[in-house]
Design a protein around this motif. Structure first.
Motif, PDB file in Angstrom:
ATOM      1  N   PRO A  83       5.923 -25.888   0.491  1.00  0.00           N
ATOM      2  CA  PRO A  83       4.951 -25.084   1.260  1.00  0.00           C
ATOM      3  C   PRO A  83       5.214 -23.589   1.171  1.00  0.00           C
ATOM      4  O   PRO A  83       4.272 -22.788   1.106  1.00  0.00           O
ATOM      5  N   TRP A  84       6.490 -23.210   1.169  1.00  0.00           N
ATOM      6  CA  TRP A  84       6.815 -21.792   1.091  1.00  0.00           C
ATOM      7  C   TRP A  84       6.423 -21.203  -0.266  1.00  0.00           C
ATOM      8  O   TRP A  84       5.884 -20.092  -0.343  1.00  0.00           O
ATOM      9  N   TRP A  85       6.713 -21.951  -1.333  1.00  0.00           N
ATOM     10  CA  TRP A  85       6.321 -21.477  -2.659  1.00  0.00           C
ATOM     11  C   TRP A  85       4.801 -21.388  -2.783  1.00  0.00           C
ATOM     12  O   TRP A  85       4.262 -20.411  -3.333  1.00  0.00           O
ATOM     13  N   CYS A  86       4.103 -22.418  -2.283  1.00  0.00           N
ATOM     14  CA  CYS A  86       2.645 -22.402  -2.339  1.00  0.00           C
ATOM     15  C   CYS A  86       2.075 -21.239  -1.526  1.00  0.00           C
ATOM     16  O   CYS A  86       1.094 -20.605  -1.939  1.00  0.00           O
ATOM     17  N   ALA A  87       2.694 -20.963  -0.378  1.00  0.00           N
ATOM     18  CA  ALA A  87       2.232 -19.847   0.453  1.00  0.00           C
ATOM     19  C   ALA A  87       2.389 -18.520  -0.286  1.00  0.00           C
ATOM     20  O   ALA A  87       1.471 -17.679  -0.289  1.00  0.00           O
ATOM     21  N   LEU A  88       3.532 -18.326  -0.911  1.00  0.00           N
ATOM     22  CA  LEU A  88       3.756 -17.081  -1.660  1.00  0.00           C
ATOM     23  C   LEU A  88       2.795 -16.954  -2.830  1.00  0.00           C
ATOM     24  O   LEU A  88       2.269 -15.861  -3.100  1.00  0.00           O
ATOM     25  N   ILE A  89       2.546 -18.058  -3.530  1.00  0.00           N
ATOM     26  CA  ILE A  89       1.629 -18.019  -4.671  1.00  0.00           C
ATOM     27  C   ILE A  89       0.207 -17.729  -4.197  1.00  0.00           C
ATOM     28  O   ILE A  89      -0.526 -16.954  -4.835  1.00  0.00           O
ATOM     29  N   THR A  90      -0.181 -18.333  -3.086  1.00  0.00           N
ATOM     30  CA  THR A  90      -1.526 -18.106  -2.543  1.00  0.00           C
ATOM     31  C   THR A  90      -1.741 -16.631  -2.225  1.00  0.00           C
ATOM     32  O   THR A  90      -2.747 -16.026  -2.639  1.00  0.00           O
ATOM     33  N   ILE A  91      -0.815 -16.052  -1.492  1.00  0.00           N
ATOM     34  CA  ILE A  91      -0.943 -14.638  -1.125  1.00  0.00           C
ATOM     35  C   ILE A  91      -0.833 -13.751  -2.359  1.00  0.00           C
ATOM     36  O   ILE A  91      -1.581 -12.773  -2.514  1.00  0.00           O
ATOM     37  N   GLY A  92       0.086 -14.101  -3.266  1.00  0.00           N
ATOM     38  CA  GLY A  92       0.257 -13.320  -4.486  1.00  0.00           C
ATOM     39  C   GLY A  92      -0.993 -13.312  -5.347  1.00  0.00           C
ATOM     40  O   GLY A  92      -1.408 -12.253  -5.856  1.00  0.00           O
ATOM     41  N   LEU A  93      -1.629 -14.485  -5.523  1.00  0.00           N
ATOM     42  CA  LEU A  93      -2.854 -14.557  -6.314  1.00  0.00           C
ATOM     43  C   LEU A  93      -3.978 -13.765  -5.658  1.00  0.00           C
ATOM     44  O   LEU A  93      -4.705 -13.015  -6.327  1.00  0.00           O
ATOM     45  N   SER A  94      -4.127 -13.933  -4.352  1.00  0.00           N
ATOM     46  CA  SER A  94      -5.225 -13.269  -3.648  1.00  0.00           C
ATOM     47  C   SER A  94      -5.078 -11.753  -3.701  1.00  0.00           C
ATOM     48  O   SER A  94      -6.001 -11.037  -4.111  1.00  0.00           O
ATOM     49  N   PHE A 134      -9.046 -18.870  -6.493  1.00  0.00           N
ATOM     50  CA  PHE A 134      -7.772 -19.447  -6.930  1.00  0.00           C
ATOM     51  C   PHE A 134      -6.816 -19.747  -5.768  1.00  0.00           C
ATOM     52  O   PHE A 134      -6.119 -20.750  -5.783  1.00  0.00           O
ATOM     53  N   GLY A 135      -6.784 -18.863  -4.769  1.00  0.00           N
ATOM     54  CA  GLY A 135      -5.916 -19.113  -3.629  1.00  0.00           C
ATOM     55  C   GLY A 135      -6.247 -20.411  -2.935  1.00  0.00           C
ATOM     56  O   GLY A 135      -5.357 -21.159  -2.501  1.00  0.00           O
ATOM     57  N   ILE A 136      -7.532 -20.728  -2.853  1.00  0.00           N
ATOM     58  CA  ILE A 136      -7.952 -21.952  -2.195  1.00  0.00           C
ATOM     59  C   ILE A 136      -7.424 -23.189  -2.924  1.00  0.00           C
ATOM     60  O   ILE A 136      -7.086 -24.195  -2.299  1.00  0.00           O
ATOM     61  N   ALA A 137      -7.324 -23.112  -4.244  1.00  0.00           N
ATOM     62  CA  ALA A 137      -6.801 -24.239  -5.016  1.00  0.00           C
ATOM     63  C   ALA A 137      -5.327 -24.468  -4.708  1.00  0.00           C
ATOM     64  O   ALA A 137      -4.882 -25.620  -4.571  1.00  0.00           O
ATOM     65  N   VAL A 138      -4.560 -23.390  -4.566  1.00  0.00           N
ATOM     66  CA  VAL A 138      -3.133 -23.529  -4.263  1.00  0.00           C
ATOM     67  C   VAL A 138      -2.939 -24.073  -2.846  1.00  0.00           C
ATOM     68  O   VAL A 138      -2.044 -24.892  -2.603  1.00  0.00           O
ATOM     69  N   VAL A 139      -3.777 -23.650  -1.912  1.00  0.00           N
ATOM     70  CA  VAL A 139      -3.700 -24.173  -0.546  1.00  0.00           C
ATOM     71  C   VAL A 139      -3.951 -25.682  -0.537  1.00  0.00           C
ATOM     72  O   VAL A 139      -3.294 -26.433   0.198  1.00  0.00           O
ATOM     73  N   MET A 140      -4.865 -26.136  -1.352  1.00  0.00           N
ATOM     74  CA  MET A 140      -5.144 -27.566  -1.406  1.00  0.00           C
ATOM     75  C   MET A 140      -3.981 -28.330  -2.029  1.00  0.00           C
ATOM     76  O   MET A 140      -3.681 -29.461  -1.630  1.00  0.00           O
ATOM     77  N   VAL A 141      -3.310 -27.717  -2.983  1.00  0.00           N
ATOM     78  CA  VAL A 141      -2.096 -28.326  -3.532  1.00  0.00           C
ATOM     79  C   VAL A 141      -1.035 -28.454  -2.444  1.00  0.00           C
ATOM     80  O   VAL A 141      -0.385 -29.493  -2.288  1.00  0.00           O
ATOM     81  N   LEU A 142      -0.858 -27.391  -1.666  1.00  0.00           N
ATOM     82  CA  LEU A 142       0.094 -27.407  -0.554  1.00  0.00           C
ATOM     83  C   LEU A 142      -0.220 -28.556   0.404  1.00  0.00           C
ATOM     84  O   LEU A 142       0.666 -29.311   0.816  1.00  0.00           O
TER      85      LEU A 142
END
Length: 250
Positions: free
Chosen positions: A17-28, A57-65
């Protein structure tokens, strides 16, 4: 409340979850910075354009999380312990959906306002003020879309139970399927109007095309009803998943 606390501990004590959170914010935020830097000085960046990275793209990472929050338990068989502690199963799974949804809501707000704020700093002369209701929906509404997308992904995770399968299905659908539906002769455009992520894009973007931003939705619904439609689909999927989870072995 105890179930919510348990699910919160489960979620925040794993790395994904932490990695996905960072990737989500980073992409956005990263896409907002790229667009702000690449847009010609004679052109004006729009509010909806600053949200391109999050909404696409951020929404896709959130769904992965969200999917991993469920499928990881099935993978390591810890779901059996959860169901032994909560024999009716539904309260535990609903608590998981609520916790993941709330985390996604927070991520969406950080991503939305972070992207907008950075773009405003980089291009202070552009008209990036949140002057209308649609402008606020562009930015603040991203958290709501993330939250309901996470609930939908939790439902898919419950139904499929395998991380690779759930993630592949979610990514293929969000990034490709809805666009490809338009290629179906005669009825493709009509079907596309009611596809869930196209509809919720009406809430985020509205009907007006935005320079350098996501394309406008062709949904016939108003922005408010578009969000309600997407929320309804997410909840229906979750209810179906809960029914399936009750009837089969863990």
């Amino acid at each position: 409340m105890n179930l919510l606390a348990v699910e919160r501990i489960k979620l925040f004590t794993t790395r994904s979850p932490w990695w996905c959170a960072l990737i989500t914010i980073g992409l956005s935020v990263g896409f907002a910075a790229i667009l702000a830097g690449a847009t010609d000085a004679n052109d004006s960046l729009t509010v909806s354009a600053t949200q391109f990275g999050g909404s696409q793209f951020g929404i896709a990472v959130v769904m992965v999380l969200a999917a991993l929050a469920v499928t990881t338990e099935y993978r390591f068989n810890t779901i059996r312990t959860t169901f032994q502690a909560v024999p009716h199963r539904s309260p535990a799974l609903v608590a998981k959906a609520v916790v993941v949804g709330l985390m996604s809501l927070v991520l969406g707000e950080i991503a939305g306002f972070g992207s907008w704020g950075l773009a405003k700093l980089m291009r202070p002369n552009d008209n990036l003020a949140l002057a209308t209701g649609q402008d606020w929906a562009n930015v603040a509404g991203l958290g709501l879309v993330f939250a309901f997308s996470a609930v939908l992904a939790v439902a898919v995770g419950i139904l499929i139970r395998h991380s690779a399968g759930a993630i592949a299905l979610l990514l293929i659908y969000t990034l490709a399927v809805e666009s490809l539906v338009q290629l179906i002769p005669k009825i493709g455009d009509n079907i596309h109007q009611w596809m869930p992520f196209n509809v919720v894009n009406k809430f985020l973007v509205g009907s007006a095309p935005a320079q350098n931003g996501p394309p406008p939705s062709d949904s016939p619904l108003s922005p408010g009803w578009a969000l309600a439609y997407f929320a309804g689909i997410s909840i229906v999927f979750l209810l179906v998943a809960l029914g399936v989870a009750k009837k089969r072995d863990a």
